[in-house]
Write an enzyme that holds these catalytic residues in place. Structure first.
Site, PDB file in Angstrom:
ATOM      1  CD  GLU A  16       0.439  -1.355 -13.341  1.00  0.00           C
ATOM      2  OE1 GLU A  16      -0.098  -0.628 -12.422  1.00  0.00           O
ATOM      3  OE2 GLU A  16       0.178  -2.432 -13.708  1.00  0.00           O
ATOM      4  CD  GLU A  51      -4.188  -4.907 -17.338  1.00  0.00           C
ATOM      5  OE1 GLU A  51      -3.631  -5.688 -16.227  1.00  0.00           O
ATOM      6  OE2 GLU A  51      -4.710  -3.970 -17.540  1.00  0.00           O
ATOM      7  CG  HIS A  81      -5.615   6.723 -38.912  1.00  0.00           C
ATOM      8  ND1 HIS A  81      -6.070   7.363 -39.959  1.00  0.00           N
ATOM      9  CD2 HIS A  81      -6.499   5.585 -38.933  1.00  0.00           C
ATOM     10  CE1 HIS A  81      -7.040   6.847 -40.653  1.00  0.00           C
ATOM     11  NE2 HIS A  81      -7.144   5.540 -39.880  1.00  0.00           N
ATOM     12  CE  LYS A 140      -3.148  -5.282  -5.759  1.00  0.00           C
ATOM     13  NZ  LYS A 140      -2.951  -5.648  -7.068  1.00  0.00           N
ATOM     14  NE  ARG A 176      -3.487   0.138   2.494  1.00  0.00           N
ATOM     15  CZ  ARG A 176      -4.898   0.066   2.162  1.00  0.00           C
ATOM     16  NH1 ARG A 176      -5.422  -1.200   1.788  1.00  0.00           N
ATOM     17  NH2 ARG A 176      -5.603   0.999   2.093  1.00  0.00           N
ATOM     18  CE  LYS A 219      -1.153  -5.784 -14.701  1.00  0.00           C
ATOM     19  NZ  LYS A 219      -1.754  -4.584 -14.694  1.00  0.00           N
ATOM     20  CG  ASN A 264      -4.786   5.360   3.584  1.00  0.00           C
ATOM     21  OD1 ASN A 264      -4.339   6.004   2.801  1.00  0.00           O
ATOM     22  ND2 ASN A 264      -5.863   4.422   3.378  1.00  0.00           N
ATOM     23  N   GLY A 265      -4.960   8.635   3.614  1.00  0.00           N
ATOM     24  CA  GLY A 265      -5.944   9.686   3.038  1.00  0.00           C
ATOM     25  C   GLY A 265      -5.370  10.873   2.541  1.00  0.00           C
TER      26      GLY A 265
END
Length: 609
Positions: A489, A482, A505, A604, A27, A486, A98-99
């Site tokens: 990331e 996706e 194009h 995460k 996190r 990945k 957290n926040g």
């Protein structure tokens, strides 16, 4: 997007706090810290990973029966020790958070006028000083926290302790997840259930606006209005071992290989018989689906890509208009609401701030038909939706989502079938065929995983690249998106995805020998069109890496590398073609030596806007 752990016990809580932080490190991992109350307030903070904090704690011999701890993903202020949590006011009050506190600048100015001195750049420090300010007026930690929380605007989950209350832990949540773990003469708080599994499986999920006063023997919970309330106790189905790495090198690799089992667990109740029931989405589902005339899918990141695939399915199979939309954009634009639309929200954690806010905005516009597809049973998103479907992917620790994505796709295909059946567009023959295909899906995924050694060899060629292009057509275009996500990331290679027909194009101008082009080539109605697009790449000297079905007749040649993934899986093909893209990204990151599970600047569970 930070991790919080707290504990009050009759034993040393420091090992509990450190293990909880280790399990929450996905996190945030810019810095970490803890405070323990033991004949005073003892704080230890460090830059970087929890391992550094653990070493500092060991050197300082910190121990005690009450403590709070935090692992940080930086928002306000650089990732340095001064900005690391917990934040302290006058060696009396300590806070983890957290926040984001939206009005922290005004509060900071007000607190400075009251004589408070700030030592960090964070928004969190205002919480510590606010609690201290109210605590001086009335030395009751619960009341002081309630008064401080009333002054805050924004999203937060907080844990608060005071030096002169050595067996009292107060916590509060608004817009960010927080739960309480129940032990025997000891209790805990955490941002995520995984942090507490080594000590308890009995959990209370706090509701929006709740404040809890936690002691050794008693827990008192109060709602946003200050009224005492009772919240349900849940026993987690997860085990401590589910969050362990085992024999894998990284959690991402483990989670890629867990996809067959995750799909079995997600699908088993739905496809046990020869017919699908709308009840898998809730008892009210049949009535709700009978009233809808459109579907709107709201999600972020990887979940948005799953929703984008589902838009193809729902329109083609169920014959119902569908749009997938980025949740963070939806809530800030003027839209035309359709009260007869089903609003589907997707999230692995069920606490994604933008998705929660988008759902709230949709409801405010008159959308009553809501469905959440989520991996966490008691998450805020599930509780806020009329219907729900739980993906049973299990804990996903790696920041780059893998098994959460494929289980979302499986759930969305079930949704497509149920709506198609309700609308009279699914024959009994097709229903049986699709159910059998879903049952076979985990074994097909397992077969694709055997390609890992060959994909690892491909990844060696990506190690020195700066850019990559991903191509797909139709329902495989979101899979290309996706794949690009990945790669960027975890390997930090800049990657973009395009519908293959859009090459001419604009993107074709970028293609040269130094830009690998990854193509998804199923044997579908668009295959011949895709082959023409691939020829355009080769004509410009581009190097092609093609994931193809067995019967596509695309051969290896100079500058064209082909791996045959599977037999054509029809509508389920996007799920199978996702797997090699995950493996390619994983092994490219290994080649580049990046931190696979904890990529820089990311976390995460995105619980802030």
């Amino acid at each position: 997007m930070c991790g919080i752990v707290g504990a009050v016990a009759q034993r040393n809580v420091v090992p509990i706090l450190l293990e909880g932080l280790r399990r929450l490190e996905y996190r945030g991992y810019d810095s970490a810290g803890l405070v323990v109350i033991n004949n005073g307030l003892h704080r230890v903070r460090s830059i970087g990973r929890v391992a550094s904090l653990a070493e500092a704690v060991k050197q300082q011999h910190v121990h005690g029966g009450l403590g709070i701890a935090h692992t940080r993903w930086a928002t306000h202020g650089a990732p340095n020790e001064a900005n690391a949590h917990p934040h302290v006011s006058h060696d009396l009050i300590a806070v983890v958070h957290n926040g984001i506190i939206e009005n922290y600048e005004a509060l900071r100015l007000h607190l400075r006028e009251l004589g408070y001195v700030f030592t960090s750049e964070t928004d969190t420090e205002v919480i510590a000083h606010l609690v201290h300010h109210y605590y001086k007026i009335k030395p009751d930690l619960l009341i002081a926290t309630q008064q401080a929380v009333a002054d805050l605007k924004g999203a937060f989950a907080i844990g608060v302790v005071a030096t002169d209350a050595p067996q009292r832990l107060v916590c509060a949540r608004r817009g960010s997840p927080l739960l309480i773990g129940l032990g025997i003469e000891e209790n805990f708080i955490a941002s995520d259930v995984s942090a507490l599994l080594p000590v308890t499986q009995k959990m209370i999920y706090l509701e929006e606006g709740d404040i809890a006063d936690i002691g050794l023997l008693a827990i008192n919970i109060y709602d946003a209005a200050g009224q005492a309330v009772t919240r349900n106790v849940f026993v987690s189905e997860q085990s401590s071992e589910m969050s362990e790495l085992g024999n894998y090198r990284h959690f991402m690799q483990k989670e890629i290989h867990e996809q067959p089992r995750a799909l079995i667990d997600t699908l088993q109740d739905a496809v046990m018989g020869e017919q699908l029931s709308s009840a898998i989405f809730g008892f009210e589902a049949e009535n709700v689906f009978a009233q809808i005339d459109a579907v709107a899918i709201l999600a972020c990141g990887t979940s948005f890509h799953a929703g984008s695939v589902a838009a193809y399915w729902l329109e083609a199979i169920a014959g119902i208009p569908c749009r997938a939309e980025v949740a963070s954009e939806y809530r800030y634009r003027i839209s035309v609401p359709n009260p007869r639309a089903l609003v589907v929200t997707l999230s692995q954690s069920g606490e994604t701030a933008d998705t929660l806010a988008a759902l709230s905005h949709a409801v405010s516009l008159g959308h009553e038909h809501t469905l959440s597809i989520c991996n966490v049973p008691e998450s805020a998103l599930v509780r806020a939706s009329k219907l729900r479907f739980l993906t049973r992917a299990g804990p996903e620790i790696g920041v780059a989502s893998t098994k959460a994505f494929t289980t979302q796709l499986a759930a969305l295909f079930l949704l497509t079938m149920v709506i198609a059946k309700q609308r009279g567009r699914l024959t009994s023959e097709d229903e049986t065929k699709y159910i059998h295909a879903l049952r076979a899906l985990p074994a097909e995924v397992q077969r694709v995983l055997t390609l890992e050694p060959a994909i690892a060899q491909w990844a060696e060629r990506f190690a020195d690249k700066q850019h990559a292009l991903f191509l797909g057509r139709g329902m495989h275009y979101p899979i290309a998106m996706e794949g690009a996500l990945k790669l960027k990331e975890i390997s930090y290679i800049h990657a973009e995805a395009y519908p293959a027909g859009e090459l001419k194009h604009g993107p074709l101008a970028l293609v040269d020998k130094d830009m690998p082009v990854v193509a998804i080539a199923p044997n579908d109605a668009l295959l011949e069109k895709l082959k023409s697009n691939l020829q355009e790449v080769r004509a410009r000297g581009g190097e092609l890496y093609v994931f193809a079905d067995f019967d596509t007749q695309i051969a290896n040649s100079d500058g064209v590398h082909v791996l045959q993934v599977a037999n054509n899986a029809g509508w389920l093909s996007p799920i199978l073609h996702t797997i090699p893209l995950q493996l390619l990204s994983y092994h490219a990151a290994l080649q580049k030596g990046t931190d696979v599970d904890k990529p820089r600047n990311l976390a995460k569970s995105v619980t802030v806007e």
